[in-house]
Every structure is written in structure tokens, then in C-alpha cells.
Design an enzyme around this catalytic site. Structure first.
Site, PDB file in Angstrom:
ATOM      1  N   ASP A 336      -4.680   3.935  -3.325  1.00  0.00           N
ATOM      2  CA  ASP A 336      -4.814   3.201  -2.158  1.00  0.00           C
ATOM      3  C   ASP A 336      -3.469   2.664  -1.878  1.00  0.00           C
ATOM      4  O   ASP A 336      -2.464   2.330  -2.461  1.00  0.00           O
ATOM      5  CB  ASP A 336      -5.696   1.883  -2.564  1.00  0.00           C
ATOM      6  CG  ASP A 336      -5.860   1.226  -1.309  1.00  0.00           C
ATOM      7  OD1 ASP A 336      -6.368   1.613  -0.117  1.00  0.00           O
ATOM      8  OD2 ASP A 336      -5.508   0.023  -1.408  1.00  0.00           O
ATOM      9  N   GLU A 365      -3.225   7.933  -0.079  1.00  0.00           N
ATOM     10  CA  GLU A 365      -3.623   7.347   0.942  1.00  0.00           C
ATOM     11  C   GLU A 365      -2.537   7.009   1.932  1.00  0.00           C
ATOM     12  O   GLU A 365      -1.827   6.102   2.052  1.00  0.00           O
ATOM     13  CB  GLU A 365      -4.430   6.052   1.065  1.00  0.00           C
ATOM     14  CG  GLU A 365      -5.096   5.654   2.169  1.00  0.00           C
ATOM     15  CD  GLU A 365      -4.981   3.930   2.682  1.00  0.00           C
ATOM     16  OE1 GLU A 365      -5.918   3.666   3.502  1.00  0.00           O
ATOM     17  OE2 GLU A 365      -4.669   3.286   1.789  1.00  0.00           O
ATOM     18  N   ASP A 431     -12.270   3.813   6.498  1.00  0.00           N
ATOM     19  CA  ASP A 431     -11.214   3.025   7.314  1.00  0.00           C
ATOM     20  C   ASP A 431     -11.271   3.453   8.703  1.00  0.00           C
ATOM     21  O   ASP A 431     -10.578   3.076   9.540  1.00  0.00           O
ATOM     22  CB  ASP A 431      -9.707   3.299   6.736  1.00  0.00           C
ATOM     23  CG  ASP A 431      -9.656   2.670   5.552  1.00  0.00           C
ATOM     24  OD1 ASP A 431     -10.227   1.599   5.412  1.00  0.00           O
ATOM     25  OD2 ASP A 431      -9.069   3.121   4.602  1.00  0.00           O
TER      26      ASP A 431
END
Length: 587
Positions: A336, A365, A431
Site C-alpha cells: 500500500d 500501489e 480506490d
């Protein structure tokens, strides 16, 4: 000649080791500036015949944008060393573009100091991405909203919020593994599953414990084992940029301030740490606050940023990486906010992951161009928003076809092929707006998005429910409960995506790097690999359109959607329709 357009850098996206014997070399020039470009190269130490042994090979003009041409060549330096320059041919004149200057080419008088240098292909510098990654079909699961036999809230209610726990759990996922296997899924990416306060779990409390709302560590071990029995890999979401506010290390800092042994595990600007209002649970009352006394993800006090250069932090987080690989046999980590984690710590993550299991995949990410992270020492791949962005913009009619082709060709030219083939391709995620809602809940338009993704080099990903028509706007609406009622599922869309998965597995040409674009009036391109040739025509328009097949492509093709064979010279498509055709050559 436009000298300002000339660009090459050694040991970069313009010159990199594809594998332990092969160099890929690219040169940028102004569009249509040269009749041809050649690569002059050789081993800098090969003078055994009293002169430098060199080779001269023609480069191919592989990509073109509105402004530039990109010339490409793949070579295998005899002894893994290579000095080189570019010979630019135009109007009966030739020039040598080298590392220091551009000069007229004189093959009898070479300035060897004006050559680019790839000193040596060191195998340990290669990415060594596990071979299984590029052929994977991923499925992203937000566990709380996927499946449970006993939901805690009405399943499917709207609206949904991030503080709601619906009760989706690991046993529910285990029960649905046959569903995923039937669809053709070979990899599951889970959003965080470790103990945390919220439904999204990006505020980790305990990295060594499965959140009780999902089950136990033993449940997770069962999940991994049963997924592997279905030939499905498991990738966990590692939140190593920040912890949750309730993590014991940070709670110790709050309690003991300067005397805490963990004070250097976070970026503390001043003490006391808490300079904001707390709620009745002694947690931050507001989600976003400026001028905090410590660094955070974004501005949220709920997520203090780890100092990954601190020895206690390193020991803790690297232990987590090793623990889940070694004890639970997971296959990968999705990191992340990886672009905010130090490059140094990302190198540590890759080393301990590969040392624990050489077949572990490391995904980042990153939302932007990510070459600094894809040099072989950090990430294997990133979530490919670099390709998703132009696709979104084109399908939403925010850019025209010409601009779409420009952006895509630039991506193709400047993304190393050994990174591109392992990219995590996506059209939506937890997201983003779901692809169905992004395209005004028009299924025909959504099919075009899935089609292009499955025709791209890299590993495609389906965000849970996308295959049965689950829609949703921005977070948290994009995290709705999975649709399990077959009367509410879009089974026609499910079967279409299942067909794409099957075709991609059968025909390697789907995974080829390049789209050879044929028109600026309608999206049409060919792809070629292993004696297979695809002809793809996509009508991203609310009106009927006709594509005239170029003479050299007029032939008999198999329609991969309806299994009919026909000779095509013109292709007429209704609004938001497509043709997916294949010609298999025989030797």
C-alpha cells in the site's frame, strides 16, 4: 533534423537488460525525421583483430506518437558488455548520435569515447519476477463485502459506509473458491485482512493476527491451502507506510512521549503527540487534521507514518513479511502507498521476501509513472494506472482516439518489456469509481474496457462483482456487497468475461506487448505472436461505424466471440460494438 528530439540514456528505460543475455535499446527521434536508424555496437575490449570488432544492425521504428518516433532493437552482446551509438540516415547523409555529441558518421574514424555504454549484464540486477505472474488472472476481494452465511447488516443495503461491518469472512471466501475457479481466476488479491478498527483495515493494529471479524489465523491457512488446490495464488495487502492509531507501538508513544522506546519508530515532530480532540474512545474525533505533531498518511491522525529506517520498525515489519510467507505460504505482497515508502526499505522487503520464497511476487500501489521502482531491486510490478488512465479517458470520451493512441504508444515505448509483461492491469479497484458506473452503467461500453484490458500485456484484474454487474461510485460506494442472487447477477456479462479469460489462456497473442494501430477514425489494431494474428476493431461511439480493412489484412478470420469464419474487407459495427478476429498462420 530536429536535434532537440533526440533522446537516449544508457541504463534506463531506453537501455535495459531484458534477461541475462539480452539488451533492449530504444532511441527517440522527431516524427518522420530519418529514413532509417542503425545501432553500431560491440564489446569495448574486443580488439583481437587489431581493430575494434563491431556490428551494425537496423533498428525498427516500433512506435510513433504525434511528435516522436521510437526506434527499437533487441541484441545479445557476445560477452555481456556493450558500447554503442546510433547511426541516423537521411537524404544520403549519415550521422552518429553518441553519448556526448552528434557528428557526421565516418566509419573509418570512430570516436570510441562518444559511445554509450552498458558495462555489463549482471544477472543479480534483473527483476527475477516469478514466472507465474504474467499468466495470472487476478480477482480483487474486499473481504467484509464478499460473502458470509450470516451477515451482520442487511446484505446489499445502500448506502454503504466505511465504518460498517457486514460480516464477510474467510470461511465465506473458502465457500466461493469453486465460483472463482469456474470463472478462470488464478490469483486473489485481498485488501487488508489484519486486525484493524475500520472495515477497510488500512489502519492496522496487529500485523500478525487476522482480524476477528474475518476469522482466525487457522481459517486463513485453510483458505491458502484450498486456494492452492484450485490453482489460485494468494496476495496480501501490506500496509507498511503507516500503522493504525491503535497499534501498540504508537499507543506507547502517546503514553510515554519522549521516554517511549518507539519514539523513533514514527516521525514525531513534537511532544506531546496528541494535539487534537479525542472522542469518547480516546481516538481522534476528526478524520483529517492539519498541523499534527506527527507525520501521517495524508492528513489523517488515524494512520501515523512508520519510520522504516528505525531498527525496531524494520525488525517488526520485515518480520511480518517473513511470517506470512513462511508460515502461511502466501504468494505475494501488494504494498500500500508504495511510492511513499523509502526505496531503501522496499529493497529490504524484496530481499527478505525472495530469501523466504524466491517465487514471492512484490506489487506496488503506484498511481504514476513508476520506473524508479521497477529497476529490478524493489517492485516486480505496479497497479497499472498508467494504462488504465488513457483507457478511462478514451472510453469516457474525454480524449479522442488520436490522443489515446499517443498516450498508449508512449507507454509502450518507455515501459521495459520485462516490467510490462508482469503489470497488474486494472480498470477499477476499491480506490476508484467502478467501471460500470464510470461508463454510465452501460454494459456494452464496459465490455470494451474488459476487452482492451485482456488484450494487454500484463496480468488482468477483476474487482469483485465487476463480472456480474456490480456498480458503484467513489469510495465508499465502490465497496458494496457482492451480488450472489443469480436473478440479480448479469450472467451475460459473467459469461463474456469468462470467455475472455479462456481465450487469453488459449491464445498467447493476447499477451503480446504491442497494439499496431490501423486508423485514427475507429479503434482498430492488430497483434501478432507465435503465428497468431489478431484483428481487433472497437467502436467507442454511440453511432454505427464502418472500418475498411486494409488490403494486406483482407483475409479469412475466425470470430472469437461467435465462432464463425468469414472473409472480411469491411466491418460495420453498431454503437459500442466490437470485432475480435484471429488468423492462425501455418508454416
Amino acid at each position: 533534423m530536429n536535434t532537440h528530439a533526440l533522446l537516449h540514456r544508457a541504463k534506463s528505460e531506453y537501455a535495459y537488460a531484458y534477461d541475462k543475455k539480452t539488451l533492449h535499446i530504444t532511441l527517440r527521434t522527431a516524427k518522420n525525421d530519418f529514413e532509417s536508424v542503425e545501432l553500431l555496437y560491440g564489446d569495448p575490449f574486443n580488439w583481437f583483430e587489431k581493430e575494434w570488432k563491431k556490428y551494425q544492425k537496423k533498428m525498427i521504428k516500433r512506435y510513433q506518437t504525434e511528435s516522436f518516433d521510437y526506434y527499437f532493437i533487441s541484441i545479445k552482446p557476445e560477452d555481456l558488455r556493450c558500447k554503442y551509438a546510433f547511426i541516423l540516415n537521411n537524404n544520403a547523409k549519415s550521422y552518429m548520435y553518441g553519448s556526448k555529441r552528434l557528428i557526421e558518421y565516418n566509419k573509418e574514424k570512430l570516436d570510441l569515447q562518444n559511445l554509450f555504454n552498458y558495462p555489463y549484464i549482471n544477472p543479480e540486477d534483473l527483476p527475477h519476477t516469478p514466472s507465474w505472474v504474467k499468466d495470472t488472472v487476478w480477482y480483487q476481494i474486499f473481504p467484509d463485502r464478499f460473502y458470509t452465511k450470516k451477515s451482520l447488516l442487511p446484505w446489499g443495503k445502500l448506502p454503504v459506509y466505511n465504518n460498517e461491518i457486514y460480516g464477510g469472512n474467510i470461511q465465506g471466501i473458502i465457500e466461493k473458491l469453486p465460483y472463482l475457479a469456474d470463472l478462470g481466476i488464478t490469483g486473489i488479491y485481498f485488501t487488508p485482512i489484519f486486525e484493524a478498527k475500520t472495515a477497510h483495515k488500512y489502519d492496522t493494529i496487529n500485523y500478525y493476527k487476522i482480524d476477528p471479524s474475518f476469522g482466525t489465523n487457522e481459517d486463513f491457512k485453510e483458505l491458502v491451502d484450498k486456494a492452492h488446490s484450485h490453482n489460485i495464488k494468494i496476495m496480501l495487502d501490506g500496509v507498511f507506510n503507516h500503522s493504525g492509531y491503535l497499534h501498540p507501538f504508537f499507543q506507547d508513544v502517546i503514553k510515554n512521549n519522549e521516554t517511549s522506546i518507539y519514539k523513533n519508530s514514527f516521525y514525531i515532530d513534537k511532544f506531546p503527540v496528541v494535539n487534537f480532540e479525542l472522542d469518547s474512545n480516546n481516538e481522534p474525533k476528526q478524520h483529517s487534521i492539519k498541523n499534527l505533531n506527527f507525520k501521517t498518511f495524508a492528513y489523517t491522525p488515524h494512520m501515523p507514518k512508520w519510520n522504516t529506517d528505525d531498527s525496531l520498525t524494520k525488525e517488526h515489519l520485515l518480520g511480518v513479511i517473513e511470517y506470512w510467507i513462511k508460515n502461511y505460504n502466501i504468494d505475494g505482497w501488494r504494498l500500500d502507498v508504495s511510492n511513499e515508502v523509502s526505496h531503501d526499505f522496499l529493497r529490504d522487503i524484496k530481499k527478505i521476501s525472495r530469501n523466504t520464497n524466491p517465487n514471492t511476487f512484490i506489487l506496488g500501489e503506484n498511481w504514476d509513472q513508476s520506473l524508479p521502482w521497477l529497476q529490478g531491486d524493489q517492485l516486480d510490478s505496479v497497479m497499472n494506472y498508467d494504462l488504465a488512465y488513457p483507457l478511462w479517458e478514451y472510453l469516457e470520451h474525454n480524449i479522442d482516439l488520436n490522443e489515446f493512441i499517443n498516450i498508449v504508444n508512449n507507454y509502450l515505448a518507455l515501459t521495459p518489456k520485462n516490467a510490462m509483461e508482469n503489470m497488474f492491469n486494472l480498470i477499477d479497484s476499491h480506490d476508484t469509481v467502478r467501471i460500470l458506473r464510470r461508463l454510465n452503467d452501460n454494459k456494452d461500453r464496459v465490455k470494451l474496457a474488459y476487452l482492451f484490458m485482456f488484450l494487454s500485456a500484463g496480468a488482468p484484474n477483476i474487482y469483485y462483482g465487476g463480472e456480474v454487474g456490480l456498480t458503484g461510485d467513489q469510495d465508499p460506494d465502490n465497496r458494496r456487497c457482492m451480488i450472489w442472487d443469480s436473478n440479480k447477477q448479469d450472467l451475460e456479462l459473467f459469461n463474456f468475461i469468462k470467455r475472455l479469460i479462456s481465450l487469453r489462456d488459449k491464445y498467447s497473442v493476447f499477451k503480446d506487448y504491442d497494439y499496431k494501430f490501423l486508423s485514427t477514425e475507429i479503434l482498430a489494431f492488430t497483434k501478432e505472436r507465435n503465428n497468431q494474428k489478431l484483428l481487433v476493431v472497437i467502436n467507442n461511439s454511440p453511432e454505427q461505424k464502418t472500418f475498411s480493412v486494409p488490403n494486406e489484412l483482407k483475409d479469412s478470420y475466425l470470430d472469437l466471440i461467435n465462432n464463425s469464419v468469414a472473409i472480411y474487407d469491411k466491418i460495420t459495427l453498431d454503437a459500442y460494438d466490437f470485432k475480435l478476429l484471429i488468423k492462425e498462420e501455418t508454416n
